[in-house]
Motif scaffolding. Sequence first.
Motif, mmCIF file in Angstrom:
data_model
loop_
_atom_site.group_PDB
_atom_site.id
_atom_site.type_symbol
_atom_site.label_atom_id
_atom_site.label_comp_id
_atom_site.label_asym_id
_atom_site.label_seq_id
_atom_site.Cartn_x
_atom_site.Cartn_y
_atom_site.Cartn_z
ATOM 1 N N GLN A 6 0.819 -1.200 0.000
ATOM 2 C CA GLN A 6 0.000 0.000 0.000
ATOM 3 C C GLN A 6 0.859 1.259 0.000
ATOM 4 O OE1 GLN A 6 -2.597 -0.394 3.395
ATOM 5 N NE2 GLN A 6 -4.138 -1.562 2.227
ATOM 6 N N LYS A 7 2.106 1.130 0.424
ATOM 7 C CA LYS A 7 3.016 2.268 0.446
ATOM 8 C C LYS A 7 3.747 2.460 -0.884
ATOM 9 C CE LYS A 7 3.986 1.792 5.407
ATOM 10 N NZ LYS A 7 5.055 1.603 6.434
ATOM 11 N N GLY A 8 3.563 1.527 -1.804
ATOM 12 C CA GLY A 8 4.236 1.613 -3.087
ATOM 13 C C GLY A 8 4.914 0.315 -3.464
ATOM 14 N N LYS A 9 5.755 0.379 -4.490
ATOM 15 C CA LYS A 9 6.472 -0.792 -4.980
ATOM 16 C C LYS A 9 7.947 -0.667 -4.604
ATOM 17 C CE LYS A 9 3.345 -1.122 -8.956
ATOM 18 N NZ LYS A 9 3.234 -1.008 -10.427
ATOM 19 N N PHE A 10 8.548 -1.817 -4.267
ATOM 20 C CA PHE A 10 9.921 -1.801 -3.766
ATOM 21 C C PHE A 10 10.693 -3.020 -4.283
ATOM 22 C CE2 PHE A 10 7.203 0.316 -0.703
ATOM 23 C CZ PHE A 10 7.885 1.483 -0.430
ATOM 24 N N ILE A 11 12.013 -2.905 -4.217
ATOM 25 C CA ILE A 11 12.919 -4.015 -4.499
ATOM 26 C C ILE A 11 13.635 -4.371 -3.199
ATOM 27 C CG2 ILE A 11 14.982 -4.754 -5.734
ATOM 28 C CD1 ILE A 11 12.577 -4.566 -7.541
ATOM 29 N N ILE A 66 11.607 1.908 -9.391
ATOM 30 C CA ILE A 66 11.468 3.007 -10.345
ATOM 31 C C ILE A 66 10.465 2.602 -11.415
ATOM 32 C CG2 ILE A 66 12.650 4.460 -12.035
ATOM 33 C CD1 ILE A 66 15.141 4.273 -10.350
ATOM 34 N N GLU A 67 9.338 3.289 -11.449
ATOM 35 C CA GLU A 67 8.267 2.953 -12.377
ATOM 36 C C GLU A 67 8.736 3.074 -13.831
ATOM 37 O OE1 GLU A 67 5.402 1.704 -11.891
ATOM 38 O OE2 GLU A 67 5.023 1.976 -9.755
ATOM 39 N N ASP A 68 8.170 2.212 -14.667
ATOM 40 C CA ASP A 68 8.435 2.219 -16.114
ATOM 41 C C ASP A 68 9.914 2.008 -16.426
ATOM 42 O OD1 ASP A 68 5.696 2.770 -16.683
ATOM 43 O OD2 ASP A 68 6.055 4.890 -16.259
ATOM 44 N N SER A 69 10.617 1.316 -15.539
ATOM 45 C CA SER A 69 12.017 0.989 -15.797
ATOM 46 C C SER A 69 12.148 -0.502 -16.068
ATOM 47 C CB SER A 69 12.890 1.375 -14.606
ATOM 48 O OG SER A 69 12.580 0.579 -13.471
ATOM 49 N N VAL A 70 13.126 -0.848 -16.885
ATOM 50 C CA VAL A 70 13.381 -2.254 -17.199
ATOM 51 C C VAL A 70 14.883 -2.503 -17.177
ATOM 52 C CG1 VAL A 70 11.319 -2.511 -18.627
ATOM 53 C CG2 VAL A 70 13.481 -1.834 -19.698
ATOM 54 N N THR A 71 15.253 -3.747 -16.981
ATOM 55 C CA THR A 71 16.641 -4.162 -17.144
ATOM 56 C C THR A 71 16.702 -5.191 -18.269
ATOM 57 O OG1 THR A 71 16.429 -5.917 -15.488
ATOM 58 C CG2 THR A 71 17.235 -3.769 -14.731
ATOM 59 N N VAL A 72 17.862 -5.303 -18.894
ATOM 60 C CA VAL A 72 18.078 -6.279 -19.957
ATOM 61 C C VAL A 72 19.355 -7.043 -19.646
ATOM 62 C CG1 VAL A 72 16.883 -4.900 -21.698
ATOM 63 C CG2 VAL A 72 19.352 -4.631 -21.406
ATOM 64 N N ASP A 73 19.465 -8.224 -20.183
ATOM 65 C CA ASP A 73 20.632 -9.067 -19.919
ATOM 66 C C ASP A 73 21.638 -9.074 -21.065
ATOM 67 O OD1 ASP A 73 19.719 -9.867 -17.394
ATOM 68 O OD2 ASP A 73 18.485 -11.458 -18.263
ATOM 69 N N ILE A 74 21.249 -8.536 -22.214
ATOM 70 C CA ILE A 74 22.094 -8.605 -23.406
ATOM 71 C C ILE A 74 22.153 -7.233 -24.074
ATOM 72 C CG2 ILE A 74 22.381 -9.666 -25.692
ATOM 73 C CD1 ILE A 74 20.793 -12.061 -24.634
ATOM 74 N N ASP A 94 11.101 2.915 -21.180
ATOM 75 C CA ASP A 94 10.417 2.125 -22.212
ATOM 76 C C ASP A 94 10.775 2.558 -23.626
ATOM 77 O OD1 ASP A 94 9.099 4.524 -22.231
ATOM 78 O OD2 ASP A 94 7.137 3.721 -21.699
ATOM 79 N N GLN A 95 11.557 3.633 -23.761
ATOM 80 C CA GLN A 95 12.057 4.052 -25.073
ATOM 81 C C GLN A 95 13.488 3.583 -25.314
ATOM 82 O OE1 GLN A 95 9.987 5.686 -27.320
ATOM 83 N NE2 GLN A 95 8.490 5.158 -25.719
#
Length: 365
Positions: A34-39, A101-109, A214-215
């Motif tokens: 409820q407080k948000g999203k976390f890692i 961090i919203e709308d963030s992604v990681t990639v492996d290659i 996402d860009q």
Amino acid sequence: MLDSVLKAYGFPPDTSVTPHGSGLINHTWFLKTQKGKFILQRINQQIFPAPDLIAQNIEMVGSYLLTHYPDAVFPRPVSTRTGDTLVDAGPDGYFRLYPFIEDSVTVDIADTPARAFEAARQFGLFTRMLSGFPAGNLHETLPDFHDLPLRYTAFRRSLQNGNPDRIRKAGQLIGFLESHNHIVTEYSQLLADPGFKRRVTHHDTKISNVLFDDQGKGICVIDLDTMMPGYFISDVGDMLRTYLSPVSEEEKDLTLIQVREPWFQAIVEGYLGEMKDQLTPTEKNAFVYAGSFMMYMQALRFLTDYLYEDVYYGSRYKDHNYNRALNQAALLGQYLEKAPQLKNIVRKVIAQPPARLSSRNAPLE
């Protein structure tokens, strides 16, 4: 296992917790509350025996960036209800929490040159922003991590104390690595040069340690456990080692290994777009050397572990570390063959005006 950790942050025990990411060192989870999203991460104390030193490094750098670059994206650990940034869960280890961090992604290659450019730019930006921070104030979370003479000495010792059968099997590879020990000599010469600067260095610049939007544009670097004093060749070298070839260090088919010049140019442009005015002439001249430095050192480390019967990296199948060492040696061989062309690319990029270096807008295709 996580109940006491969740409680420390004030989260209920029924908080949504799912495994996250592909990292091999720390265990990572995604939390939706409820407080948000976390890692949430558990620090691997077999690799990092002093998590408090990591926390202190991140706090020092985070405070510096907040003062000098308040708009920089720098994820800082979330404090517990008692104001701590680490949770000591006893036998379960140490944990820390980061905002997601919203709308963030990681990639492996590094699948395209544009992706490699963005990652290199982020690592260059990170080091440039910290150019005024006294690197010597940071703790060495992994002492001697990229000490090439030390790694070479350990390799030579393994030829005396390692498994005799494995030493015989690896004879040709051992000969190749010994024939290129000039890479160790060059490293020692660089360290003796006053133009070779000690800087705040990330030390683990694989592309999965960059957040993208996402860009496909870089947002920031992450995973600062190995952040400590070091030399730029560690960061540039690890990018070259892991981005240039279309296959990873796990590939057993050596015919698939390539040194892709468009990726090399992208790394040069991305990193120097941020760091060209920071690097000394000595460092600029060592840009290509950075790749051979890291490839050679990783080949030494894999082979040393193989000769000692896989006590450090472990192995998932017979001859795993031997094959990894062969892979890195093959990459090094190709890289050294292309060194003249690569040096020419660096010279041309250095001659470009700064605006040109920051203008790569190729789509990630």
